[in-house]
Design an enzyme around this catalytic site. Structure first.
Site, PDB file in Angstrom:
ATOM      1  N   SER A 143      43.490  -2.779 -14.961  1.00 30.79           N
ATOM      2  CA  SER A 143      44.683  -2.925 -15.806  1.00 30.79           C
ATOM      3  C   SER A 143      45.890  -2.244 -15.161  1.00 30.79           C
ATOM      4  O   SER A 143      46.170  -2.534 -13.997  1.00 30.79           O
ATOM      5  CB  SER A 143      44.374  -2.362 -17.189  1.00 30.79           C
TER       6      SER A 143
ATOM      7  N   LYS B 127      47.214  -2.462 -11.167  1.00 26.44           N
ATOM      8  CA  LYS B 127      48.540  -2.673 -10.564  1.00 26.44           C
ATOM      9  C   LYS B 127      48.761  -1.612  -9.487  1.00 26.44           C
ATOM     10  O   LYS B 127      49.224  -1.892  -8.387  1.00 26.44           O
ATOM     11  CB  LYS B 127      49.628  -2.555 -11.637  1.00 26.44           C
TER      12      LYS B 127
ATOM     13  N   TRP C 124      46.474 -11.663 -22.575  1.00 23.59           N
ATOM     14  CA  TRP C 124      47.699 -10.888 -22.330  1.00 23.59           C
ATOM     15  C   TRP C 124      47.940 -10.713 -20.827  1.00 23.59           C
ATOM     16  O   TRP C 124      49.059 -10.726 -20.358  1.00 23.59           O
ATOM     17  CB  TRP C 124      47.559  -9.540 -23.036  1.00 23.59           C
TER      18      TRP C 124
ATOM     19  N   HIS D  76      39.312  -7.721 -21.994  1.00 22.91           N
ATOM     20  CA  HIS D  76      40.021  -6.833 -21.064  1.00 22.91           C
ATOM     21  C   HIS D  76      39.217  -5.543 -20.952  1.00 22.91           C
ATOM     22  O   HIS D  76      39.166  -4.741 -21.888  1.00 22.91           O
ATOM     23  CB  HIS D  76      41.407  -6.544 -21.664  1.00 22.91           C
TER      24      HIS D  76
HETATM   25  C1  GTR Z   1      48.899  -2.928 -21.716  1.00 23.98           C
HETATM   26  C2  GTR Z   1      49.893  -3.457 -20.698  1.00 23.98           C
HETATM   27  C3  GTR Z   1      49.181  -4.195 -19.618  1.00 23.98           C
HETATM   28  C4  GTR Z   1      48.001  -3.412 -19.072  1.00 23.98           C
HETATM   29  C5  GTR Z   1      47.218  -2.668 -20.153  1.00 23.98           C
HETATM   30  C6  GTR Z   1      46.316  -1.598 -19.637  1.00 23.98           C
HETATM   31  O1  GTR Z   1      49.530  -2.293 -22.758  1.00 23.98           O
HETATM   32  O2  GTR Z   1      50.782  -4.335 -21.368  1.00 23.98           O
HETATM   33  O3  GTR Z   1      50.088  -4.522 -18.582  1.00 23.98           O
HETATM   34  O4  GTR Z   1      48.436  -2.558 -18.101  1.00 23.98           O
HETATM   35  O5  GTR Z   1      48.071  -2.015 -21.052  1.00 23.98           O
HETATM   36  O6  GTR Z   1      46.714  -0.862 -18.741  1.00 23.98           O
HETATM   37  O7  GTR Z   1      45.237  -1.449 -20.241  1.00 23.98           O
END
Ligand code: GTR
Length: 444
Positions: free
Chosen positions: A282, A286, A373, A423
């Site tokens: 997540s 990045k 998402w 996720h």
């Molecule tokens: C969310 C964010 C995503 C992702 C996620 C995470 O809130 O919008 O880009 O990074 O968190 O890190 O679990």
């Protein structure tokens, strides 16, 4: 996660479909609904990731290395992640080295001071190394310990949350004198709560060492975290608001931290310095991609559900968008990116550019089918679009443009899977990373 939307400004209907032109309006407007409809994904043209500073496309690995890659990396710094901070000396203190898992591994906890100043920031790394084969393969190797490949990832909640092992030290900011008793109590209660995301023994059984440190040691993940981050000590602003347009934020700090841990890992006799694999889930995915882009010492890069600002193409209006992510997380990227919130099409890069910075090294992109998402199809299409960089080296990337069925790993030099479920970072994911590394980074 609840997606805070952008405010309605206007919707522009264009020939061939509806192109949602989202502009930031007054706070009175309703949040813009997130688009999860492929039919509403606008058509787009991606920037040529092979183009050099004079726009001439590279046709050879030499041109890529000499001109194009540096140019594309500078664009990523300028428009997305910010300038990459310079390295600093890493001063390591071996805090603890113990046998673990009934002798099947060694557990190391080391404190790395990030710079020569006594008051420099520090991080604590938790490392598990498989126990070398009991019987040396030959007298010549009896003295030289086996060198293991290693997976390195940053964690969200502290090393102590990654495993139920009671001997794992609390994060530095919790063990500091100013930590409140409540914070210590809360940290103790968090022990092992994230262990499902790090199947340590399964990774060790596959012959890999595995290391982690908490992202908060480099940049506490909140919009006021800059002052406590490593960035001011590296010559950057004390607050998010004071940053110049191309100054890094937390993603730059986290990527920098991964390289500093690499600086230490490669000094260990049991670690194969040529097989350090950076992994991230997540937001930390990045960061792992950005770390792998900027530091070619990482032999392989793994993005797990990294989504917007990670592997997913930003020109697709699907799931999280640049406007949404830079509004919710103003401290993650450089300030310039937020000015492209409604006009990703004007960016001179997209996320395939980030992925291409890994070429010709092995890259693994993992998605989850319910992780809308993060735009799993956009993550796959990012990997497809990055392939020309590997082709320059005579290598295949994914080797297909067909999005694979769920739970069906694919790929050549770029690996990909679409896991069933949400996720998350799970054992299934880690074992696919190990399968890919077995094939692409075979040991000696
Ligand atoms: C969310 C964010 C995503 C992702 C996620 C995470 O809130 O919008 O880009 O990074 O968190 O890190 O679990």
């Amino acid at each position: 996660m609840n997606a805070e939307g952008l405010w309605w400004g206007s919707v522009v209907a264009m020939a061939g479909g509806v192109c949602l032109a989202l502009t930031t309006g007054s706070a009175a407007a309703e949040p813009v609904p997130t688009n999860y409809d492929e039919a509403l994904v606008r058509s787009y043209t991606l920037p040529d990731l092979l183009a050099g500073p004079n726009q001439t496309p590279a046709t050879t690995p030499q041109q890529w290395r000499a001109e194009v890659r540096p140019h594309q990396l500078r664009l990523l710094e300028q428009f997305v992640y910010g300038r990459r901070p310079a390295a600093v000396p890493v001063v390591a203190e071996m805090v603890e080295r113990e046998s673990a898992f009934d002798g099947r591994a060694t557990r190391v906890q080391a404190r790395l001071r990030l710079g020569n100043r006594p008051d420099a920031h520090a991080t604590e790394v938790l490392l598990y190394i498989p126990t070398s084969p009991a019987i040396p393969t030959s007298p010549a190797t009896a003295s030289a310990p086996k060198k293991f490949p290693v997976f390195l990832h940053l964690n969200f909640a502290g090393n102590h949350a990654e495993s139920a092992d009671a001997d794992i030290r609390l994060p530095l900011h919790i063990s500091a004198p100013q930590a409140t008793p409540e914070a210590v109590t809360a940290a103790e209660a968090a022990r092992g709560t994230k262990a499902v995301g790090w199947p340590i023994q399964k990774i060790l059984e596959r012959g890999y060492a595995t290391a982690t440190a908490t992202s908060a040691d480099f940049y506490p993940d909140n919009k006021d975290g800059q002052a406590q981050s490593v960035l001011p000590g590296l010559g950057y602003a004390d607050t998010v608001a004071q940053r110049a347009a191309d100054e890094p934020g937390s993603l730059g700090a986290w990527a920098w931290g991964l390289s500093r841990i690499l600086d230490w890992l490669v000094t260990l006799p049991e670690i194969d310095a040529s097989r350090v694999i950076v992994v991230g889930h997540s937001r930390l995915g990045k960061a792992a991609l950005w770390a792998g882009a900027g530091d070619e010492r990482f032999a392989m890069v793994v993005s797990n559900n990294s989504g917007c600002g990670g592997a997913a193409l930003e020109r697709r209006n699907f799931g999280e968008t640049v406007a949404k992510i830079t509004t919710r997380f103003p401290h993650w990227f450089c300030p310039t990116l937020a000015t492209y919130g409604d006009r990703e099409v004007d960016l001179p890069v997209d996320q395939h550019t980030l992925l291409a910075m890994v070429a010709p090294r092995p890259l693994y992109v993992a998605s989850a089918v319910e992780d809308r998402w993060a735009d799993p199809r956009g993550e796959f299409l990012g990997a497809v679009a990055a392939e020309p960089a590997w082709k320059l080296f005579g290598l295949e990337g994914l080797g297909t443009t067909q999005w694979p069925p769920v739970d069906t790993p694919i790929g050549r030099q770029i690996g990909y899977h679409l896991r069933s479920g949400k996720h998350d970072l799970l054992e299934y994911d880690w074992l696919r990373f190990a399968d890919f590394a077995d094939r692409l980074l075979p040991g000696n």
